[in-house]
Every structure is written in C-alpha cells, then in structure tokens.
Write a protein that holds these residues in place. Structure first.
Motif, mmCIF file in Angstrom:
data_model
loop_
_atom_site.group_PDB
_atom_site.id
_atom_site.type_symbol
_atom_site.label_atom_id
_atom_site.label_comp_id
_atom_site.label_asym_id
_atom_site.label_seq_id
_atom_site.Cartn_x
_atom_site.Cartn_y
_atom_site.Cartn_z
ATOM 1 N N GLU A 1 37.814 35.602 29.667
ATOM 2 C CA GLU A 1 38.104 35.197 31.036
ATOM 3 C C GLU A 1 38.891 33.889 31.098
ATOM 4 O O GLU A 1 39.492 33.572 32.122
ATOM 5 N N LYS B 1 43.352 40.857 29.122
ATOM 6 C CA LYS B 1 43.868 42.178 28.763
ATOM 7 C C LYS B 1 44.098 42.279 27.258
ATOM 8 O O LYS B 1 43.683 43.245 26.612
ATOM 9 N N LYS C 1 36.563 39.743 36.228
ATOM 10 C CA LYS C 1 37.876 40.317 36.516
ATOM 11 C C LYS C 1 37.740 41.837 36.637
ATOM 12 O O LYS C 1 36.654 42.354 36.856
ATOM 13 N N GLU C 2 38.826 42.556 36.476
ATOM 14 C CA GLU C 2 38.820 44.010 36.682
ATOM 15 C C GLU C 2 37.942 44.678 35.621
ATOM 16 O O GLU C 2 38.369 44.888 34.497
ATOM 17 N N LYS C 3 36.733 45.062 36.018
ATOM 18 C CA LYS C 3 35.735 45.540 35.048
ATOM 19 C C LYS C 3 36.129 46.871 34.416
ATOM 20 O O LYS C 3 36.069 47.023 33.190
ATOM 21 N N LYS D 1 39.098 48.271 34.281
ATOM 22 C CA LYS D 1 40.320 48.111 33.489
ATOM 23 C C LYS D 1 39.998 47.448 32.138
ATOM 24 O O LYS D 1 40.529 47.845 31.100
ATOM 25 N N SER D 2 39.113 46.443 32.158
ATOM 26 C CA SER D 2 38.710 45.752 30.934
ATOM 27 C C SER D 2 38.026 46.714 29.968
ATOM 28 O O SER D 2 38.302 46.722 28.765
#
Length: 481
Positions: A234, A239, A276-278, A280-281
């Motif tokens: 984070e 990404k 953040k984007e869970k 997507k992660s």
C-alpha cells in the motif's frame, strides 16, 4: 493475564529445572534411551544417538555452568546490549551467523542423506538428461522440482552442487534475517527487537540449517519476503508488488507443495486489511502465481493426465500419517507402489487406502491427532541432526551431544514462554496485519500436521511465531513494560 517474566526469574527457573533434569537423566533416563537406540536397525541412528546420550551428562553440566555465569552477569550483559545501537547489533549478529555457517561447511562437512540425497540424485539426473526422471527412468513429480532444479543449475555451471546449495542457503539465511528485521521492527520496540534477533540468530537450528540440501531455508526466505512485500504494497506500487507476491508464492510452491496455502492466507489478508482495490489485488496475485505454476502443471498433466500443481507425493504423505498401524509420525510400514509409471494415480490410490482405514477405525484416527502434534513438537533439533548425523569429518561426540542438548533446551524454553505469551496476547487481542499473518500461517501449518503426519521439520518454519509471542507478550524487558 499472566505476569511477564524478567531474565533473572527465567534464568533461576532454568537452573533449577536443569539440575533436576541432570539427576533424572543420570538415574533413570540414560539407560532407557541408550537401550532403545541400541535396538535400532538404522546404523546411523544407533551411532549418532549412542554418542549423544552417552555424553549428555557432560552437556547438561556444561550448559548449567554457562547458564549460571550468564545469569550471574545478566545485569552487565543486558546493560551492554542496551548500549548497542540496533544497526550495530544487527551487523554483529549477521556477521556472526554467516561466519558460523561458513565454518560449518568446512569443519563439519555434512554427508547428505535421506531427502537431501534424493534432491541431489534427482537434480544431477535432471542436469544430465534435461528431463525430471525417477530412478526407474519414468517422468516424475514425486519430489517438488524446486530444489532439484537448483542442483541441476549448479551442475550445469560446473559447480559442486552440495556446497553450492549450502552457500546459497547462507545467502538466503542472511537475507531472511534482514527481512525479519524489517518486519518485526514494526511490531516490537527497539529493545524487544534486539532480543528477538539475538535469540533467533543463536538458535542452533538456525546456525546449522544451512548444512543440508533441504527446502527449509529457501521456503522460509520466500515466506518472509512475501509478507514484507505485502506490508509495503500500500506504500509503493501495489499492482506490481501483488504480481511479484504471486510469483514468489508460485516459486515457493515448486519448492514445497504446502506453499500453495499462502494464496489462501494472502486472499484473507487482502479482503480484511487491504484498503485499495481488493478484488483487483487478489486477481493480480493469482495471475503471478499462475504464470509461474502453469508450465509445470501442463508438463505434469501431459505425463499423468491429472492436475498436479507441485508434487505427486500427497497420497504418500497422507497414507503415512493415517494408515491403520500409523502412530502419526514418520514411518514406512505401509505399501506404496513406487514402480507405478503414473504417480498421480498411485497417489490417488494411497488417499483411498488411507480414507478406508480412517473409516474403519474412526476412534483411533481421533486419538492419532494429538500424537501427530506431539511428534511435531517432541524435539527441536531437526536441522542440527540433519547436519551432524553423518559427516565426513570426525566430529567429537561431546560436541554433537552439547549442540543437540542446547538446541532442544533452547526450543523448549521458547515454546513454554511462547505459550504464556499467546495466553497474554489472547487477552489483548492484537489484530495487526503481521500478527494475523503469523496466526494464519501457524494454524494452517497445524492443520496440515493434523491432516497428514507429525514431523518436527514442519515446526521449524513457525519458530519465529513462537519467538514473537515470547518476546512481545511473555518477557518483561523494562520496569514499565
């Protein structure tokens, strides 16, 4: 809550317990242990343990002397440690660790046996033929490809594979210490971190673990590195780091099959802690994992017509711990066809046999669960024994006995204090990400032991978890702690 213990209380308690154990060993345990190993059909076991238990009184007495002087001068020692900066202490510790591990290569000269010898044999054959083959000449995946691939790489470079792997272990062991320093600096105070690092480095299993051609050191390094990168995800580019973490888990799975569980661990941590984007992660992590694991999985499907992500020994290990006559420990008194060309089919058959035995004797299966846990915790010297059991150099039996005793003494002390620490933690309920990771790692490791088989090698990777709970919640380092 249980009151935390200071060093003087611990040293005084250990002195009393050690004196009691010396008398119990001399008058009762010694002959029992010697007689037991005299009957052992294993020549290596008979020689190794006879030397250890014939000299254990000297080992206990010598450790008592050390314990007495450390306890007597504890105030001066603690003051000296307090006066050292964290960076300077870390430099001293990593230098000491590397020095001892390098000296071990030349002074001990371990003969690789059992699993370690198989990794060498399979790796050399892989280098010679370009194919991963069993001794019968069939395509194999019984042993995970990771360590044999490293051995093959060293052979291709014209290097001596065992020594090259030991050197790699030393490098990874040093990097692991650095990663642990980074991780636990977030969880522990400076003084607590000092003692965490000192105790970890001086643990004999740590100092001797680099001697054997086994999966432990690469596995532990990759586990620790993946956690550190997750913590940083984070703060930096999440990404890229999530993709890298997936790649690391994939590599770890090729080294040790149970590493696939880290996909589940990180999935839980992403859903609980990541801001953040869970989804997507999680997808990026899975993509990294799949990229690494796919070529090996396709190769295995081509040969075995089954989905094999890492190795085909799942059924073998499951049957070992669950067949009708099993005590829950490592044993070989069951039938398994190593000549079956299709290892995946044989593994499936072994699982079926084990399930039939479990169904036929459900009560014995339940009784076997605490036995599996016992066989995993009954001793803490696994790396020492792998290093010292068979050596080219003539290592003195008194030295072997002392290191063996010291390692187990160390292990049980940390274990008992960590239980106190975990009890205190339970009352505090610290739900930080790193602590959750350790608890999930430990619980899934314990679940694997319960399902499969008890072995002290499965406990070594979670030693840092025990050590953390001991340092954080069991020891009293300062008056206002």
């Amino acid at each position: 809550m249980i009151n935390r213990l200071n060093f003087k209380q611990i040293f005084f308690s250990l002195l009393i317990l050690s004196v009691c154990f010396l008398f119990i060993y001399h008058f009762y345990l010694k002959e029992l242990l010697l007689n037991y190993f005299r009957r052992s059909p294993d020549y290596l076991d008979k020689n190794y343990y006879s030397g250890i238990f014939n000299n254990l009184e000297y080992s206990i007495s010598f450790s008592l002397i050390i314990l007495f002087f450390v306890g007597f001068y504890s105030d001066k020692i603690l003051l000296r440690i307090k006066g050292l900066s964290l960076n300077k202490l870390f430099f001293y510790l990593i230098s000491f660790q590397c020095l001892i591990q390098i000296l071990n290569i030349f002074l001990i000269d371990t003969i690789q046996h059992s699993d370690a010898s198989f990794y060498l044999i399979y790796g050399k054959k892989l280098a010679e033929t370009g194919n991963y083959l069993s001794p019968q000449g069939y395509p194999t995946a019984f042993w995970p490809i990771g360590v044999p691939a490293m051995i093959a790489f060293f052979v291709k470079l014209g290097l001596e594979p065992a020594i090259s792997f030991q050197i790699l272990n030393i490098i990874l062991s040093a990097l692991t210490l650095l990663v642990l320093y980074k991780i636990f600096s977030r969880l522990l105070s400076k003084e607590q971190l000092k003692y965490f690092l000192i105790i970890y480095v001086l643990y004999p299993n740590n100092l001797f673990s680099t001697q054997s051609v086994l999966t432990e050191i690469p596995f532990i390094f990759l586990v620790c590195l993946s956690l550190l990168l997750f913590i940083k995800a984070e703060e930096i580019n999440y990404k890229v780091l999530m993709l890298i973490i997936g790649v690391i888990i994939g590599i770890a799975t090729l080294i040790r099959a149970n590493s696939i569980l880290f996909v589940l661990i990180f999935a839980i941590l992403i859903l609980k802690y990541f801001n953040k984007e869970k989804i997507k992660s999680l997808c990026l992590l899975l993509v990294g994992f799949v990229i690494v694991i796919t070529p090996w999985t396709v190769r295995n499907y081509t040969h075995f017509k089954s989905l094999v992500l890492s190795s085909t020994n799942l059924g073998y290990i499951f049957l070992m711990g669950n067949h009708k006559n099993s005590l829950g420990n490592v044993n070989f008194d069951f039938t398994y066809d190593f000549n079956n060309k299709n290892e995946a089919d044989e593994s499936t058959e072994a699982i079926k046999k084990a399930i039939l035995d479990l169904k036929s004797e459900p009560f014995e299966a339940l009784i076997r669960i605490p036995k599996k846990i016992f066989w995993s915790y009954w001793r803490g010297d696994h790396a020492v024994t792998w290093a010292l059991k068979e050596t080219k150099s003539d290592t003195n039996d008194k030295v072997k006995s002392f290191v063996f005793y010291l390692c187990n003494f160390y292990f049980y002390t940390v274990l008992v204090l960590s239980i106190i620490g975990f009890y205190n933690y339970w009352n505090r309920k610290d739900y930080r990400l790193e602590v959750s990771f350790m608890i999930l790692f430990y619980l899934l490791n314990l679940l694997l032991i319960i399902i499969f088989v008890g072995n002290e090698r499965y406990i070594y990777p979670v030693f840092v978890v025990h050590l953390f709970f001991m340092i954080k919640y069991s020891l009293k380092l300062v008056d206002n702690d």
